[in-house]
Enzyme design. Structure first.
Site, PDB file in Angstrom:
ATOM      1  N   GLU A 167      -6.431   4.133  -5.850  1.00  0.00           N
ATOM      2  CA  GLU A 167      -7.737   4.338  -5.213  1.00  0.00           C
ATOM      3  C   GLU A 167      -8.264   5.704  -5.645  1.00  0.00           C
ATOM      4  OE1 GLU A 167      -9.807   4.334  -0.796  1.00  0.00           O
ATOM      5  OE2 GLU A 167      -7.907   5.350  -1.111  1.00  0.00           O
TER       6      GLU A 167
ATOM      7  N   ASP B  12      -2.983   4.628  -2.310  1.00  0.00           N
ATOM      8  CA  ASP B  12      -4.013   5.193  -1.445  1.00  0.00           C
ATOM      9  C   ASP B  12      -4.424   6.604  -1.889  1.00  0.00           C
ATOM     10  OD1 ASP B  12      -5.337   4.765   1.274  1.00  0.00           O
ATOM     11  OD2 ASP B  12      -4.353   6.700   1.607  1.00  0.00           O
TER      12      ASP B  12
ATOM     13  N   ASP C 229       0.862  -1.176   0.000  1.00  0.00           N
ATOM     14  CA  ASP C 229       0.000   0.000   0.000  1.00  0.00           C
ATOM     15  C   ASP C 229       0.901   1.228   0.000  1.00  0.00           C
ATOM     16  OD1 ASP C 229      -2.392   1.598   0.439  1.00  0.00           O
ATOM     17  OD2 ASP C 229      -3.222  -0.171   1.422  1.00  0.00           O
TER      18      ASP C 229
ATOM     19  N   HIS D 145     -11.142  -2.917   3.526  1.00  0.00           N
ATOM     20  CA  HIS D 145     -11.058  -2.510   4.935  1.00  0.00           C
ATOM     21  C   HIS D 145     -11.839  -1.224   5.226  1.00  0.00           C
ATOM     22  CE1 HIS D 145      -8.255  -0.163   2.719  1.00  0.00           C
ATOM     23  NE2 HIS D 145      -8.090   0.654   3.744  1.00  0.00           N
ATOM     24  N   ASP D 146     -12.386  -0.581   4.200  1.00  0.00           N
ATOM     25  CA  ASP D 146     -13.174   0.640   4.402  1.00  0.00           C
ATOM     26  C   ASP D 146     -14.672   0.392   4.237  1.00  0.00           C
ATOM     27  OD1 ASP D 146     -10.853   2.191   4.702  1.00  0.00           O
ATOM     28  OD2 ASP D 146     -10.719   2.552   2.543  1.00  0.00           O
TER      29      ASP D 146
HETATM   30  C1  GLC Z   1      -7.934   5.346   1.948  1.00  0.00           C
HETATM   31  C2  GLC Z   1      -7.786   4.126   2.807  1.00  0.00           C
HETATM   32  C3  GLC Z   1      -8.405   4.395   4.131  1.00  0.00           C
HETATM   33  C4  GLC Z   1      -7.677   5.554   4.770  1.00  0.00           C
HETATM   34  C5  GLC Z   1      -7.643   6.776   3.850  1.00  0.00           C
HETATM   35  C6  GLC Z   1      -6.618   7.752   4.300  1.00  0.00           C
HETATM   36  O1  GLC Z   1      -9.249   5.620   1.662  1.00  0.00           O
HETATM   37  O2  GLC Z   1      -8.317   2.998   2.181  1.00  0.00           O
HETATM   38  O3  GLC Z   1      -8.399   3.283   4.969  1.00  0.00           O
HETATM   39  O4  GLC Z   1      -8.296   5.900   5.966  1.00  0.00           O
HETATM   40  O5  GLC Z   1      -7.314   6.435   2.536  1.00  0.00           O
HETATM   41  O6  GLC Z   1      -5.325   7.215   4.132  1.00  0.00           O
END
Ligand code: GLC
Ligand code: CA
Length: 554
Positions: free
Chosen positions: A253, A200, A98, A326-327
């Protein structure tokens, strides 16, 4: 469409804290992960993506990184990571890290230096501004995790920007020195042998110059000034020049991404900046704008979103397909049915894995884990849940109603420990207390039980992934959605003379389904299903609750 290893693969996501505890301190770790590599391999995936393993004070459980070149003590050591990498590669499993570079932790040495003052060489690594006037933030931006997006530092009488938690100061990507650091970090891990990155919130890294006020919203005000910002492509291009030296893969992402704008980043050919993107549109079918504004699930919207992404990317770009991470809360508790857990778990798996794209599977999804229903806010761990709860209460919602949203929408739904067996602490840890509570349903929902039951969700995932691996039509076929009633999602894939029909029911009601006349079911092989077969009449049948079927004509 050009064939590539990253198009053929499927990926298992590990959120390390809750996967498997090897040393008995209640926290998941590398030793635990190594002990489960065979389990992961048997599932039939080809790669593992690790949520951050780096040292972190855990303001956002690893997404606040204090050192990009080491492993958190909670999880082990860098040497142990090298062993893990080696053990994974021996099993033909690729490793994806990540890459969290929109922000660091406030405990990262860069930030500690940065806040010493304007003369410090690291000061411009972050986004510091004077207040508009004493006590007034530089602009009206709000954090996506609630509250102001600015934190005041009285030593230097300036504010720093954090679009997430206050322990996550945003990096100033406009500073070439910062980009150089990022490129070195990318090389560090690729040279060690990792195979790629999940990036991320990568679409947030370039902020609009001048940081203008945002359109006022209850949360994330200002987001229009940093999502897909003005220099994003330029910076991605720079990073790509590093990736070009390796045979590696990237998935970015990308909140609020549409197929049209995604193509500007992932269209194959010269200007391609990322291999694929995680969009969120299909995760907004039981809410409005954010997961917290809950609505009934709308299968019609889900179908529309998928149809859009499948058809618009076909032949020119590649989808990244996921239904959990995980979100996100557990999918069975959202788009499926806990009452029909087994049926709906299999249906949802089929629904997305039989589409074109690289499938990602989140730990516990493959055994049909469900939301834990934690009903008091002091038992939550996730900063965004805790802050959002407080915001809703401030807006006048009752505790009862707010908890209802929380139990449905919280990211903690996905973060309870993995359920390995029906023994103490679900086999997750030998410690007295795991770091986070375990869903009491581990007694019957656990990996061991799933392994033993031939008809389990886990065994279905294995079949499904094998089917995908063995049949190019699942990977490369084109996609055509069928007109059906709204609770049925059915599509046809075609590839080199083969045809595949995928049927998914999102309802417990019996519904009539008829295949199109050019797909003759009696000539097809039923390759996957979640019920005993029943008679096909007039090229159709009545669906049972959450039924799924995949027919193939070779
Ligand atoms: C992304 C991650 C999340 C995190 C955010 C800030 O959305 O998946 O878990 O809290 O970024 O890093
Ligand atoms: Ca541990």
């Amino acid at each position: 469409m050009e064939k590539k290893w990253y198009k053929e693969m499927s990926v298992y996501q590990i959120w390390p804290r809750s996967f498997c505890d090897g040393n008995g301190d209640g926290i998941g770790d590398l030793e635990g992960i190594i002990s489960k590599l065979d389990y992961i391999k048997e599932l039939g995936v080809d790669a593992i993506w690790f949520s951050p393993l780096f040292p972190s004070p855990n303001a956002d459980y690893g997404y606040d990184i204090a050192d990009y070149r080491d492993i958190s003590k909670d999880y082990g050591t860098l040497d142990q990571f090298k062993v893990l990498l080696d053990e994974a590669h021996k099993r033909d499993l690729k490793i994806i890290m990540d890459l969290v570079i929109n922000h660091t932790s406030d405990e990262h040495s860069w930030f500690k230096e940065s806040k010493k003052g304007e003369d410090n060489p690291y000061h411009d690594y972050y986004i510091w501004r004077k207040g508009r006037k004493p006590g007034k933030e530089p602009n009206n931006w709000l954090s996506t995790f609630q509250g102001k997006a600015w934190e005041y530092c009285k030593e230097i009488d300036k504010y720093y920007l954090h679009v997430f938690a206050k322990g996550q100061p945003d990096l100033n990507m406009d500073n070439p020195k910062v980009r150089k650091e990022i490129k070195d970090i990318i090389r560090f891990w690729l040279d060690m042998g990792v195979d790629g990155f999940r990036e991320d919130v990568i679409t947030f890294i370039s902020k609009e110059p001048g940081l203008p006020n945002g359109f006022p919203l209850p949360t994330a005000t200002g987001i229009e000034h940093y999502k897909n910002g003005p220099n994003l492509k330029k910076y991605l291009q720079e990073f790509k020049e590093v990736y070009n030296d390796y045979d590696c893969f990237t998935v970015g992402e990308a909140p609020m991404m549409t197929p049209k704008s995604a193509l500007e980043f992932i269209r194959e050919g010269e200007g391609q900046l990322l291999n694929m993107m995680f969009h969120f549109e299909h995760m907004n079918c039981d809410n409005i704008i954010t997961n917290w504004i809950v609505t009934p699930f709308r299968p019609g919207k889900l179908k529309k979103v998928y149809n859009n992404w499948q058809t618009k990317l076909h032949g020119i770009a590649w989808n990244a397909n996921y239904i959990e991470n995980h979100d996100q809360p557990r999918i069975i508790s959202r788009y499926g049915s806990e009452k029909y857990r087994e049926q709906s778990g299999k249906m949802l798996a089929t629904m997305y894995i039989c589409q074109s794209g690289t499938p990602f599977i989140y730990q516990g999804q493959e055994i049909g884990m469900t939301n834990p229903r934690i009903d008091s806010i002091d038992r939550y761990k996730d900063v965004s849940s805790i802050n959002t709860y407080a915001l809703f209460r401030k807006l006048g919602f009752s505790d009862k109603l707010t908890m209802k949203f929380c139990m449905y929408a919280s990211r903690d739904n996905a973060r309870t420990p993995m359920q390995w067996n029906d023994g103490k602490n679900a086999g997750f840890t030998t410690a007295e207390e795991p770091w986070f509570e375990i869903n009491p349903n581990y007694i019957f929902i656990n990996a061991e039980a799933e392994q033993k039951n031939e008809n389990s969700i886990l065994n279905y995932y294995k079949k499904l992934l094998r089917f995908r691996k063995e049949n190019d039509i699942v990977k490369y076929g084109d996609f055509e959605m069928l007109k059906t009633e709204k609770n049925i999602f059915a599509y046809i894939r075609k590839y080199e003379g083969q045809k595949m029909l995928v049927l998914c029911s999102f309802s417990e009601k019996e519904m009539a389904f008829r295949a199109p006349s050019d797909f003759c079911i009696s000539e097809a092989e039923l390759v996957l299903s979640n019920y005993e077969s029943n008679p096909v009449i007039h090229n159709g049948f009545f669906t049972r609750p959450y039924e799924t079927r995949v027919y193939l004509i070779k």
